[in-house]
Design an enzyme around this catalytic site. Structure first.
Site, PDB file in Angstrom:
ATOM      1  N   HIS A 160       0.838  -1.209   0.000  1.00 46.34           N
ATOM      2  CA  HIS A 160       0.000   0.000   0.000  1.00 46.34           C
ATOM      3  C   HIS A 160       0.869   1.254   0.000  1.00 46.34           C
ATOM      4  CE1 HIS A 160      -3.563  -2.392   1.787  1.00 46.34           C
ATOM      5  NE2 HIS A 160      -3.492  -2.479   0.484  1.00 46.34           N
ATOM      6  N   HIS A 164      -0.812 -10.062   1.501  1.00 46.07           N
ATOM      7  CA  HIS A 164      -2.137 -10.145   2.132  1.00 46.07           C
ATOM      8  C   HIS A 164      -2.814 -11.505   1.990  1.00 46.07           C
ATOM      9  CE1 HIS A 164      -2.288  -5.985   2.986  1.00 46.07           C
ATOM     10  NE2 HIS A 164      -2.470  -5.560   1.760  1.00 46.07           N
ATOM     11  N   GLU A 167      -6.792  -8.785   2.784  1.00 47.04           N
ATOM     12  CA  GLU A 167      -6.513  -9.896   3.710  1.00 47.04           C
ATOM     13  C   GLU A 167      -7.828 -10.497   4.220  1.00 47.04           C
ATOM     14  OE1 GLU A 167      -3.862  -9.216   7.151  1.00 47.04           O
ATOM     15  OE2 GLU A 167      -5.081 -10.698   8.187  1.00 47.04           O
ATOM     16  N   CYS A 220      -0.844  -9.520  14.261  1.00 47.61           N
ATOM     17  CA  CYS A 220       0.599  -9.659  14.030  1.00 47.61           C
ATOM     18  C   CYS A 220       1.334  -8.717  14.969  1.00 47.61           C
ATOM     19  CB  CYS A 220       0.908  -9.323  12.574  1.00 47.61           C
ATOM     20  SG  CYS A 220       2.670  -9.333  12.222  1.00 47.61           S
ATOM     21  N   SER A 263      -3.948   0.873   5.877  1.00 52.58           N
ATOM     22  CA  SER A 263      -4.733   0.974   7.120  1.00 52.58           C
ATOM     23  C   SER A 263      -3.778   1.042   8.311  1.00 52.58           C
ATOM     24  CB  SER A 263      -5.715  -0.188   7.270  1.00 52.58           C
ATOM     25  OG  SER A 263      -5.041  -1.405   7.221  1.00 52.58           O
ATOM     26  N   ASN A 264      -2.657   0.335   8.210  1.00 51.98           N
ATOM     27  CA  ASN A 264      -1.639   0.385   9.261  1.00 51.98           C
ATOM     28  C   ASN A 264      -1.086   1.807   9.378  1.00 51.98           C
ATOM     29  OD1 ASN A 264       1.720   0.026   9.109  1.00 51.98           O
ATOM     30  ND2 ASN A 264       0.726  -0.853  10.899  1.00 51.98           N
TER      31      ASN A 264
HETATM   32  S1  SF4 Z   1       2.111  -7.183   9.063  1.00 57.34           S
HETATM   33 FE1  SF4 Z   1       2.644  -9.202   9.865  1.00 57.34          FE
HETATM   34  S2  SF4 Z   1       1.131 -10.572   8.931  1.00 57.34           S
HETATM   35 FE2  SF4 Z   1       1.057  -8.677   7.766  1.00 57.34          FE
HETATM   36  S3  SF4 Z   1       2.472  -9.001   6.053  1.00 57.34           S
HETATM   37 FE3  SF4 Z   1       3.639  -8.035   7.715  1.00 57.34          FE
HETATM   38  S4  SF4 Z   1       4.569  -9.725   8.855  1.00 57.34           S
HETATM   39 FE4  SF4 Z   1       2.932 -10.567   7.601  1.00 57.34          FE
END
Ligand code: SF4
Length: 287
Positions: free
Chosen positions: A39, A73, A129, A194, A223-224
């Site tokens: 993203h 994802h 995801e 995670c 979103s993160n």
């Molecule tokens: S945030 Fe965690 S689950 Fe998502 S792609 Fe990265 S390592 Fe994998």
């Protein structure tokens, strides 16, 4: 005055793995990626320059004999079936953490459906995801994003609760507590967030508190990125959401002593380095 980059920010191993796979496979020939590989528009553009073509799942239906990459994802079973039907070679760059979660949800679904049970996923409806996770349940899982979405959950049935890997731990705990209140022992909770993401929240909080101004670098679709930026803003009102060095102006850090640059799990380090250079250049010009 000093400018510091948050060394904890940047790509997680799932994204690094997907990008490395894409680069290696591009060296062998034509490659299509189903959805943006990460993203972040700038990283997508860099890989597009190397030849990576971004397509949708629907586009696969009109292709044959090509190589397609599934990004970190993960994808639902329907995408694998479509690739097989169209004789597409799948380069699977799904993150191992997501693949494991898909497997666990599938097993739980097969178990609870015998008892008339229900799979609930705490996540963003329509997120790639989440589509992959819901796909493990024959499309039957209920996706909830907030406490108000619980109206659509039938608490008379046995429930297994999971989370999209990138959701907030705090939000998940609140939701799980409310669901246990409503459904009691018949709600079984699996914390599947995670830790690469969950650990970032306290890290970003202290980084933002330690600096006078924060430039938070992220693509708009992450979103993160949105979630971590909100954390910055909570502790430091002088936090700016920027996508690249072009968004940075001298007025934004006027009077600041300590400037921090942080980013999402999908933010390339090179973007943060470019912003640091821009700030240093502006300081020099104005000094
Ligand atoms: S945030 Fe965690 S689950 Fe998502 S792609 Fe990265 S390592 Fe994998």
């Amino acid at each position: 005055m000093f400018v510091e980059i948050d060394n904890n920010s940047g790509f997680c191993f799932g994204v690094v793995n997907a990008i490395n796979k894409a680069e290696n496979e591009l060296a062998k020939g034509e490659l299509y990626c189903v959805g943006d590989i990460v993203h972040n528009d700038s990283e997508v553009a860099r890989l597009a320059d190397m030849g990576l073509k971004t397509i949708s799942v629907a586009d696969m239906a009109g292709m044959s004999g090509k190589r397609v990459l599934f990004r970190a994802h993960g994808e639902p079973p329907a995408s694998y079936a479509l690739a097989k039907e169209r004789r597409l070679e799948v380069i699977d760059a799904s993150c191992p953490v997501v693949l494991n979660l898909q497997r666990v949800i599938k097993e739980a679904y097969n178990e609870v459906k015998e008892q008339g049970g229900l799979i609930v996923i705490y996540g963003k409806p329509g997120h790639a995801e989440v589509i992959g996770l819901v796909g493990q349940t024959n499309g039957e899982a209920v996706v909830v994003e907030s406490l108000s979405d619980l109206q659509s959950v039938d608490f008379s049935r046995p429930i297994r609760l999971f989370s999209q890997t990138t959701q907030s731990l705090e939000g998940f705990k609140q939701l799980a507590a409310k669901m246990r209140e409503e459904g009691g022992e018949s709600v079984v909770v699996y914390d599947t967030i995670c830790r690469k993401v969950a650990n970032r929240i306290p890290q970003v909080r202290s980084f933002a508190a330690e600096h006078d101004v924060i430039f938070f670098v992220s693509g708009e679709k992450s979103s993160n990125g949105k979630q971590l930026y909100e954390v910055c803003k909570e502790v430091n009102p002088r936090s700016y959401f920027v996508q690249g060095a072009d968004n940075v102006e001298a007025e934004m850090f006027m009077g600041a002593e300590k400037i921090g640059i942080s980013g999402a799990n999908s933010t390339p380090r090179r973007l943060m380095d470019e912003i640091k250079l821009k700030i240093e250049k502006l300081l020099k010009n104005n000094g």
